[in-house]
Design a protein around this motif. Sequence first.
Motif, PDB file in Angstrom:
ATOM      1  N   TRP A  27      -9.735  76.397 -11.273  1.00 43.10           N
ATOM      2  CA  TRP A  27      -8.620  75.482 -11.557  1.00 43.10           C
ATOM      3  C   TRP A  27      -8.349  75.428 -13.062  1.00 43.10           C
ATOM      4  CZ3 TRP A  27      -8.743  70.769 -14.234  1.00 43.10           C
ATOM      5  CH2 TRP A  27      -7.580  70.008 -14.154  1.00 43.10           C
ATOM      6  N   LEU A  28      -9.408  75.265 -13.851  1.00 43.53           N
ATOM      7  CA  LEU A  28      -9.226  75.156 -15.297  1.00 43.53           C
ATOM      8  C   LEU A  28      -8.742  76.475 -15.897  1.00 43.53           C
ATOM      9  CD1 LEU A  28      -9.468  73.103 -17.582  1.00 43.53           C
ATOM     10  CD2 LEU A  28     -11.810  73.835 -17.910  1.00 43.53           C
ATOM     11  N   ASN A  29      -9.314  77.591 -15.456  1.00 42.45           N
ATOM     12  CA  ASN A  29      -8.920  78.898 -15.986  1.00 42.45           C
ATOM     13  C   ASN A  29      -7.513  79.310 -15.566  1.00 42.45           C
ATOM     14  OD1 ASN A  29     -11.344  79.490 -17.345  1.00 42.45           O
ATOM     15  ND2 ASN A  29     -12.276  80.298 -15.495  1.00 42.45           N
ATOM     16  N   GLY A  33      -5.412  76.220 -18.065  1.00 44.00           N
ATOM     17  CA  GLY A  33      -5.427  77.036 -19.278  1.00 44.00           C
ATOM     18  C   GLY A  33      -5.206  76.212 -20.527  1.00 44.00           C
ATOM     19  N   LYS A  34      -4.416  76.742 -21.443  1.00 45.63           N
ATOM     20  CA  LYS A  34      -4.105  76.029 -22.679  1.00 45.63           C
ATOM     21  C   LYS A  34      -2.824  75.220 -22.551  1.00 45.63           C
ATOM     22  CE  LYS A  34      -4.072  79.708 -25.278  1.00 45.63           C
ATOM     23  NZ  LYS A  34      -3.988  80.607 -26.427  1.00 45.63           N
ATOM     24  N   GLN A 116     -10.274  70.727 -24.375  1.00 48.37           N
ATOM     25  CA  GLN A 116      -9.255  70.514 -25.411  1.00 48.37           C
ATOM     26  C   GLN A 116      -9.803  70.888 -26.778  1.00 48.37           C
ATOM     27  OE1 GLN A 116      -6.032  69.603 -25.445  1.00 48.37           O
ATOM     28  NE2 GLN A 116      -5.961  69.566 -27.666  1.00 48.37           N
ATOM     29  N   GLU A 117     -11.011  70.448 -27.096  1.00 52.87           N
ATOM     30  CA  GLU A 117     -11.631  70.778 -28.373  1.00 52.87           C
ATOM     31  C   GLU A 117     -11.843  72.281 -28.511  1.00 52.87           C
ATOM     32  OE1 GLU A 117     -15.218  68.517 -28.874  1.00 52.87           O
ATOM     33  OE2 GLU A 117     -14.163  66.605 -28.628  1.00 52.87           O
ATOM     34  N   PHE A 118     -12.252  72.918 -27.421  1.00 54.49           N
ATOM     35  CA  PHE A 118     -12.517  74.366 -27.452  1.00 54.49           C
ATOM     36  C   PHE A 118     -11.229  75.149 -27.690  1.00 54.49           C
ATOM     37  CE2 PHE A 118     -12.890  78.414 -25.071  1.00 54.49           C
ATOM     38  CZ  PHE A 118     -13.880  79.009 -25.836  1.00 54.49           C
ATOM     39  N   ILE A 119     -10.165  74.811 -26.968  1.00 52.86           N
ATOM     40  CA  ILE A 119      -8.929  75.607 -27.095  1.00 52.86           C
ATOM     41  C   ILE A 119      -8.212  75.371 -28.416  1.00 52.86           C
ATOM     42  CG2 ILE A 119      -8.600  75.818 -24.610  1.00 52.86           C
ATOM     43  CD1 ILE A 119      -6.446  73.680 -24.766  1.00 52.86           C
TER      44      ILE A 119
END
Length: 122
Positions: A27-29, A33-34, A116-119
């Motif tokens: 779901w996240l990928n 995504g971004k 959010q921090e990672f992207i």
Amino acid sequence: MEYQFIRDPISGLRIKISSEHAVIGRWLNEEIGKDKIAMVQALIASVARSFEPLTLQGQEIDLILNKDEAIFEAHALHQDSEDLFAYQDDELMLEENGLSSGCGFEDFVDLINSWQEFITGR
């Protein structure tokens, strides 16, 4: 829930997650995504202020979110038996493992904030 964010030179930013939460990773990928992270954060804020669960329908996976938990369900989980009847001769069965998963609301919020921090590279 254990996960790791990775920067893949071929497929971009990804999450690697335990097999029992694989549908959350998908779901996240694939669904978020971004581009849709702000929409998910707005959904979290809305759920935190209300008592009603909200559903975010995706292309292949739905998120059902309430103050207690986040539930992820792949659309394949809800196939009609008539749809599957065509495959009866092939002795194929719908494998429900990996088509639904869930986590606590706080764990979900932590996951989204970490993503959010990672992207954004923070």
